[in-house]
Design a protein around this motif. Structure first.
Motif, PDB file in Angstrom:
ATOM      1  N   ALA A  51      34.254  17.962  32.480  1.00 36.77           N
ATOM      2  CA  ALA A  51      34.741  18.080  33.576  1.00 36.77           C
ATOM      3  C   ALA A  51      36.294  18.039  33.838  1.00 36.77           C
ATOM      4  N   SER A  52      36.899  17.066  32.863  1.00 37.14           N
ATOM      5  CA  SER A  52      38.465  17.052  32.688  1.00 37.14           C
ATOM      6  C   SER A  52      39.164  18.000  32.083  1.00 37.14           C
ATOM      7  N   GLY A  53      38.393  18.798  31.382  1.00 37.35           N
ATOM      8  CA  GLY A  53      38.956  19.805  30.626  1.00 37.35           C
ATOM      9  C   GLY A  53      39.225  19.585  29.412  1.00 37.35           C
ATOM     10  N   SER A  54      38.635  18.615  28.947  1.00 36.96           N
ATOM     11  CA  SER A  54      38.775  17.896  27.586  1.00 36.96           C
ATOM     12  C   SER A  54      37.721  18.627  26.422  1.00 36.96           C
ATOM     13  N   LEU A  55      38.399  18.869  25.420  1.00 36.10           N
ATOM     14  CA  LEU A  55      37.120  19.408  24.271  1.00 36.10           C
ATOM     15  C   LEU A  55      36.456  18.381  23.653  1.00 36.10           C
ATOM     16  N   GLN A  56      34.972  18.382  23.857  1.00 34.90           N
ATOM     17  CA  GLN A  56      34.246  17.340  23.451  1.00 34.90           C
ATOM     18  C   GLN A  56      33.420  17.674  21.774  1.00 34.90           C
ATOM     19  N   GLY A  57      33.578  18.908  21.832  1.00 36.47           N
ATOM     20  CA  GLY A  57      32.948  19.613  20.582  1.00 36.47           C
ATOM     21  C   GLY A  57      32.615  20.948  20.450  1.00 36.47           C
ATOM     22  N   VAL A  58      31.812  21.571  19.715  1.00 33.46           N
ATOM     23  CA  VAL A  58      31.473  22.954  19.644  1.00 33.46           C
ATOM     24  C   VAL A  58      30.025  23.328  19.155  1.00 33.46           C
ATOM     25  N   VAL A  59      29.368  24.225  19.853  1.00 30.08           N
ATOM     26  CA  VAL A  59      27.788  24.468  19.460  1.00 30.08           C
ATOM     27  C   VAL A  59      27.852  25.918  18.963  1.00 30.08           C
ATOM     28  N   THR A  60      27.196  26.344  18.137  1.00 24.25           N
ATOM     29  CA  THR A  60      26.994  27.439  17.645  1.00 24.25           C
ATOM     30  C   THR A  60      25.721  27.731  17.062  1.00 24.25           C
ATOM     31  N   GLU A  61      25.264  29.349  16.578  1.00 27.05           N
ATOM     32  CA  GLU A  61      24.202  29.763  16.335  1.00 27.05           C
ATOM     33  C   GLU A  61      23.544  28.502  15.429  1.00 27.05           C
ATOM     34  N   GLY A  62      24.370  28.318  14.368  1.00 28.69           N
ATOM     35  CA  GLY A  62      23.636  27.504  13.321  1.00 28.69           C
ATOM     36  C   GLY A  62      23.174  26.049  13.821  1.00 28.69           C
ATOM     37  N   ASP A  63      23.400  25.514  15.112  1.00 26.44           N
ATOM     38  CA  ASP A  63      22.691  24.335  15.663  1.00 26.44           C
ATOM     39  C   ASP A  63      21.672  24.694  16.158  1.00 26.44           C
ATOM     40  N   PHE A  64      21.092  26.003  16.287  1.00 25.00           N
ATOM     41  CA  PHE A  64      19.660  26.450  16.749  1.00 25.00           C
ATOM     42  C   PHE A  64      18.744  26.946  15.688  1.00 25.00           C
ATOM     43  N   LEU A  65      19.249  26.741  14.502  1.00 24.87           N
ATOM     44  CA  LEU A  65      18.450  27.233  13.487  1.00 24.87           C
ATOM     45  C   LEU A  65      17.180  26.318  13.258  1.00 24.87           C
ATOM     46  N   ARG A  66      17.308  24.985  13.201  1.00 24.72           N
ATOM     47  CA  ARG A  66      16.289  24.051  13.201  1.00 24.72           C
ATOM     48  C   ARG A  66      15.840  23.472  14.343  1.00 24.72           C
ATOM     49  N   ARG A  67      15.044  24.232  14.853  1.00 19.25           N
ATOM     50  CA  ARG A  67      14.410  23.802  16.267  1.00 19.25           C
ATOM     51  C   ARG A  67      12.890  23.552  16.372  1.00 19.25           C
ATOM     52  N   VAL A  68      12.464  22.452  17.047  1.00 15.86           N
ATOM     53  CA  VAL A  68      11.035  22.213  17.253  1.00 15.86           C
ATOM     54  C   VAL A  68      10.498  23.205  18.012  1.00 15.86           C
ATOM     55  N   GLU A  69      11.047  23.877  18.988  1.00 18.44           N
ATOM     56  CA  GLU A  69      10.306  25.126  19.524  1.00 18.44           C
ATOM     57  C   GLU A  69       9.809  26.233  18.785  1.00 18.44           C
ATOM     58  N   THR A  70      10.784  26.292  17.510  1.00 21.99           N
ATOM     59  CA  THR A  70      10.485  27.525  17.042  1.00 21.99           C
ATOM     60  C   THR A  70       9.643  27.179  15.514  1.00 21.99           C
ATOM     61  N   GLY A  71       9.399  25.851  15.405  1.00 23.74           N
ATOM     62  CA  GLY A  71       8.761  25.135  14.369  1.00 23.74           C
ATOM     63  C   GLY A  71       9.679  25.100  12.894  1.00 23.74           C
ATOM     64  N   THR A  72      10.863  25.312  13.408  1.00 23.16           N
ATOM     65  CA  THR A  72      11.710  25.458  12.042  1.00 23.16           C
ATOM     66  C   THR A  72      12.575  24.315  11.713  1.00 23.16           C
ATOM     67  N   GLU A  73      11.940  23.051  12.314  1.00 20.89           N
ATOM     68  CA  GLU A  73      12.829  21.770  12.053  1.00 20.89           C
ATOM     69  C   GLU A  73      12.430  21.511  10.556  1.00 20.89           C
TER      70      GLU A  73
END
Length: 236
Positions: free
Chosen positions: A40-62
């Motif tokens: 909310a203050s405009g500070s950069l906290q990190g980055v999220v990319t497609e690679g962060d969603f490759l291993r997900r429990v929803e798709t059974g790919t963990e």
């Protein structure tokens, strides 16, 4: 050129407390592969990319590891992997260590960082705030615009030959003492011997990039060191 010359100024970001689903929808909507995570203050906290969603429990790919690997990794690493694959908030799946560049950083530095860290995008920051994003697509668009803007410049044969020789002298791979360059009516004729067959294409490209060159004729030969066979230029 500098980062500011090619960066995208419209910043599409996501908040740390936003849901993973919201981040996915933003990326799909805007057809981008990653998002800066800005609080909310405009500070950069990190980055999220497609690679962060490759291993997900929803798709059974963990990640599923053997007992031995789990033992070697330890509970801390396994717990982190679980958070990353099952977390519901962006802050839980994002990469907190973000590589950034400044507005005045040269494109050479931008490309070096992308290659070294194998990343596709770099936030551009000023005073701790994100003011733009440089992606590989930005670099490609810059290349395309420069190519369109570059118009062939008329040059006489002597000037063409001189510019080519100057260009070849810059590179350690060019066997300058073994080749001859002749230019007539904008046609570059290359003759002589190569120390490595791979030099052929590099020399031809160097010639083609000289303004005023209409055609390149390759008469270079290469002697295969193990067999003594003379390799002549391909017939075009």
């Amino acid at each position: 050129m500098k980062a500011v010359d090619v960066m995208t100024r419209e910043i599409i970001s996501v908040a740390p407390d936003a849901s993973v689903l919201e981040a996915v929808r933003l990326m799909l909507q805007h057809k981008i592969s990653g998002l800066p995570v800005i609080d909310a203050s405009g500070s950069l906290q990190g980055v999220v990319t497609e690679g962060d969603f490759l291993r997900r429990v929803e798709t059974g790919t963990e990640r599923k590891r053997s007992r031995l690997v789990e033992f070697l990794l330890g509970p801390g690493r396994l717990a982190s992997d679980y958070v990353h694959s099952a977390g519901r908030k962006v802050a839980e799946v994002m990469t907190p260590e973000v590589r950034t560049v400044g507005e005045d950083d040269p494109l050479e530095k931008v490309v070096h960082m992308m290659e070294r860290h194998r990343i596709k995008r770099l936030p551009v920051v000023r005073g701790g705030k994100v003011v733009g994003i440089v992606t590989r697509a930005n670099l490609m668009r810059a290349l395309a615009s420069l190519a369109l803007a570059a118009q062939p410049v008329a040059a006489d044969d002597a000037a063409i030959r001189e510019r080519l020789l100057v260009e070849l002298k810059k590179h350690a791979w060019a066997p300058l003492g073994l080749i001859d360059v002749a230019v007539k009516d904008g046609v570059v004729k290359l003759s002589g011997a190569l120390t490595d067959e791979r030099e052929r294409q590099a020399i031809r490209i160097a010639a083609e990039n000289i303004p005023g060159v209409r055609k390149v004729e390759d008469h270079l030969i290469w002697i295969e060191p193990h067999t003594g066979v003379i390799v002549e230029p391909p017939k075009l």
